[in-house]
Motif scaffolding. Structure first.
Motif, PDB file in Angstrom:
ATOM      1  N   PRO A  60      91.093  50.188  16.164  1.00  0.00           N
ATOM      2  CA  PRO A  60      89.936  49.347  16.478  1.00  0.00           C
ATOM      3  C   PRO A  60      88.674  50.178  16.715  1.00  0.00           C
ATOM      4  O   PRO A  60      88.735  51.346  17.083  1.00  0.00           O
ATOM      5  N   LEU A  61      87.538  49.547  16.473  1.00  0.00           N
ATOM      6  CA  LEU A  61      86.249  50.081  16.902  1.00  0.00           C
ATOM      7  C   LEU A  61      86.092  49.573  18.331  1.00  0.00           C
ATOM      8  O   LEU A  61      85.929  48.373  18.543  1.00  0.00           O
ATOM      9  N   PHE A  62      86.195  50.444  19.312  1.00  0.00           N
ATOM     10  CA  PHE A  62      86.180  49.990  20.701  1.00  0.00           C
ATOM     11  C   PHE A  62      84.752  49.898  21.204  1.00  0.00           C
ATOM     12  O   PHE A  62      83.969  50.852  21.125  1.00  0.00           O
ATOM     13  N   CYS A  63      84.389  48.738  21.723  1.00  0.00           N
ATOM     14  CA  CYS A  63      83.053  48.520  22.278  1.00  0.00           C
ATOM     15  C   CYS A  63      83.177  48.330  23.787  1.00  0.00           C
ATOM     16  O   CYS A  63      83.785  47.368  24.248  1.00  0.00           O
ATOM     17  N   GLN A  64      82.615  49.251  24.534  1.00  0.00           N
ATOM     18  CA  GLN A  64      82.625  49.191  25.997  1.00  0.00           C
ATOM     19  C   GLN A  64      81.471  48.295  26.433  1.00  0.00           C
ATOM     20  O   GLN A  64      80.313  48.669  26.318  1.00  0.00           O
ATOM     21  N   ASN A  65      81.798  47.103  26.900  1.00  0.00           N
ATOM     22  CA  ASN A  65      80.775  46.133  27.270  1.00  0.00           C
ATOM     23  C   ASN A  65      80.230  46.322  28.672  1.00  0.00           C
ATOM     24  O   ASN A  65      79.114  45.938  28.950  1.00  0.00           O
ATOM     25  N   MET A  66      81.001  46.846  29.572  1.00  0.00           N
ATOM     26  CA  MET A  66      80.552  46.946  30.959  1.00  0.00           C
ATOM     27  C   MET A  66      80.733  48.374  31.418  1.00  0.00           C
ATOM     28  O   MET A  66      81.802  48.939  31.295  1.00  0.00           O
ATOM     29  N   LEU A  67      79.668  48.938  31.943  1.00  0.00           N
ATOM     30  CA  LEU A  67      79.743  50.332  32.327  1.00  0.00           C
ATOM     31  C   LEU A  67      79.449  50.607  33.788  1.00  0.00           C
ATOM     32  O   LEU A  67      80.136  51.371  34.415  1.00  0.00           O
ATOM     33  N   PHE A  68      78.423  50.013  34.313  1.00  0.00           N
ATOM     34  CA  PHE A  68      77.893  50.516  35.565  1.00  0.00           C
ATOM     35  C   PHE A  68      77.813  49.448  36.635  1.00  0.00           C
ATOM     36  O   PHE A  68      77.812  48.264  36.351  1.00  0.00           O
ATOM     37  N   ASN A  69      77.714  49.911  37.867  1.00  0.00           N
ATOM     38  CA  ASN A  69      77.759  49.004  39.004  1.00  0.00           C
ATOM     39  C   ASN A  69      76.394  48.530  39.474  1.00  0.00           C
ATOM     40  O   ASN A  69      76.311  47.810  40.450  1.00  0.00           O
ATOM     41  N   GLU A  94      91.376  59.283  20.748  1.00  0.00           N
ATOM     42  CA  GLU A  94      92.014  59.555  19.453  1.00  0.00           C
ATOM     43  C   GLU A  94      92.656  58.287  18.878  1.00  0.00           C
ATOM     44  O   GLU A  94      92.948  58.225  17.691  1.00  0.00           O
ATOM     45  N   GLU A  95      92.906  57.295  19.729  1.00  0.00           N
ATOM     46  CA  GLU A  95      93.583  56.069  19.297  1.00  0.00           C
ATOM     47  C   GLU A  95      92.626  55.021  18.750  1.00  0.00           C
ATOM     48  O   GLU A  95      93.067  54.000  18.221  1.00  0.00           O
ATOM     49  N   VAL A  96      91.333  55.231  18.894  1.00  0.00           N
ATOM     50  CA  VAL A  96      90.345  54.277  18.390  1.00  0.00           C
ATOM     51  C   VAL A  96      89.550  54.928  17.264  1.00  0.00           C
ATOM     52  O   VAL A  96      89.405  56.155  17.217  1.00  0.00           O
ATOM     53  N   GLU A  97      89.058  54.099  16.355  1.00  0.00           N
ATOM     54  CA  GLU A  97      88.265  54.608  15.229  1.00  0.00           C
ATOM     55  C   GLU A  97      86.911  55.120  15.702  1.00  0.00           C
ATOM     56  O   GLU A  97      86.409  56.121  15.220  1.00  0.00           O
ATOM     57  N   ALA A  98      86.333  54.398  16.647  1.00  0.00           N
ATOM     58  CA  ALA A  98      85.023  54.785  17.194  1.00  0.00           C
ATOM     59  C   ALA A  98      84.907  54.195  18.587  1.00  0.00           C
ATOM     60  O   ALA A  98      85.605  53.245  18.940  1.00  0.00           O
ATOM     61  N   TYR A  99      84.017  54.769  19.374  1.00  0.00           N
ATOM     62  CA  TYR A  99      83.748  54.292  20.727  1.00  0.00           C
ATOM     63  C   TYR A  99      82.262  53.975  20.788  1.00  0.00           C
ATOM     64  O   TYR A  99      81.429  54.834  20.510  1.00  0.00           O
ATOM     65  N   ILE A 100      81.939  52.742  21.118  1.00  0.00           N
ATOM     66  CA  ILE A 100      80.553  52.294  21.130  1.00  0.00           C
ATOM     67  C   ILE A 100      80.214  51.786  22.525  1.00  0.00           C
ATOM     68  O   ILE A 100      80.980  51.034  23.129  1.00  0.00           O
ATOM     69  N   LEU A 101      79.069  52.210  23.025  1.00  0.00           N
ATOM     70  CA  LEU A 101      78.565  51.660  24.287  1.00  0.00           C
ATOM     71  C   LEU A 101      77.669  50.485  23.937  1.00  0.00           C
ATOM     72  O   LEU A 101      76.765  50.619  23.112  1.00  0.00           O
TER      73      LEU A 101
END
Length: 172
Positions: A60-69, A94-101
């Motif tokens: 998967p292309l992982f999209c991190q939707n929530m980051l900060f407090n 290594e398990e994801v195709e890409a990491y997107i913020l």
């Protein structure tokens, strides 16, 4: 975002939908995943990544939707990011195709600290990293003002950046 242990967002069978999406989408087209929830707040487990990878038949292309407090998930530019090794299990990147913020320009420094972390996770120092990145981007003479601005903006976190009776009571 979804995975086992979290209820599906819609009435149709989640696993069948994801299997069909993976089977019918050309393999050179990436499929985004936000983790167990649309805004995943807990550590992403390897079994969750395996689950989605098996269903969509690609990393998967992982999209991190929530980051900060900070209120609204804001990032004020000088917060050390200690969570890179805490949010994801070992080997996650290594398990994801890409990491997107998920965010705009406010995530420039977090993205740079992520690159620093991924370069050498064992040597990653959150305080040094964010200070170094901010000084490179905005100049070393600007960094103290950015730290001060962060402190002033952070004051409003307790009000969730919304007008409220509590905020009004605290105005001198």
């Amino acid at each position: 975002g979804s995975s086992p242990g979290y209820p599906p967002d819609y009435g149709e069978d989640r696993d069948e939908y994801l299997k069909a999406l993976g089977a019918r989408t050309p393999k050179d087209i990436g499929i985004y995943w936000t983790g167990p929830q649309v805004q995943s707040h807990s550590k992403i487990d390897p079994s969750q990544v395996k689950w989605i990878t098996d269903l969509i038949q690609r990393k998967p292309l992982f999209c991190q939707n929530m980051l900060f407090n900070h209120a609204y998930g804001y990032y004020y530019g000088t917060d050390p990011i200690r969570a890179w090794p805490e949010w994801h299990a070992a080997g996650f990147f290594e398990e994801v195709e890409a990491y997107i913020l998920n965010g705009g320009g406010q995530f420039l420094l977090p993205t740079m600290t992520l690159a620093d972390y991924l370069w050498n996770p064992k040597a990653y120092d959150p305080e040094r990293s964010v200070a170094e990145m901010a000084k490179h981007m905005f100049g070393p003479e600007t960094y103290p003002a950015l730290v001060e601005l962060n402190a002033k903006l952070s004051f409003f976190d307790k009000y969730d950046s919304r007008p409220s009776p509590a905020a009004a009571r605290d105005i001198p």
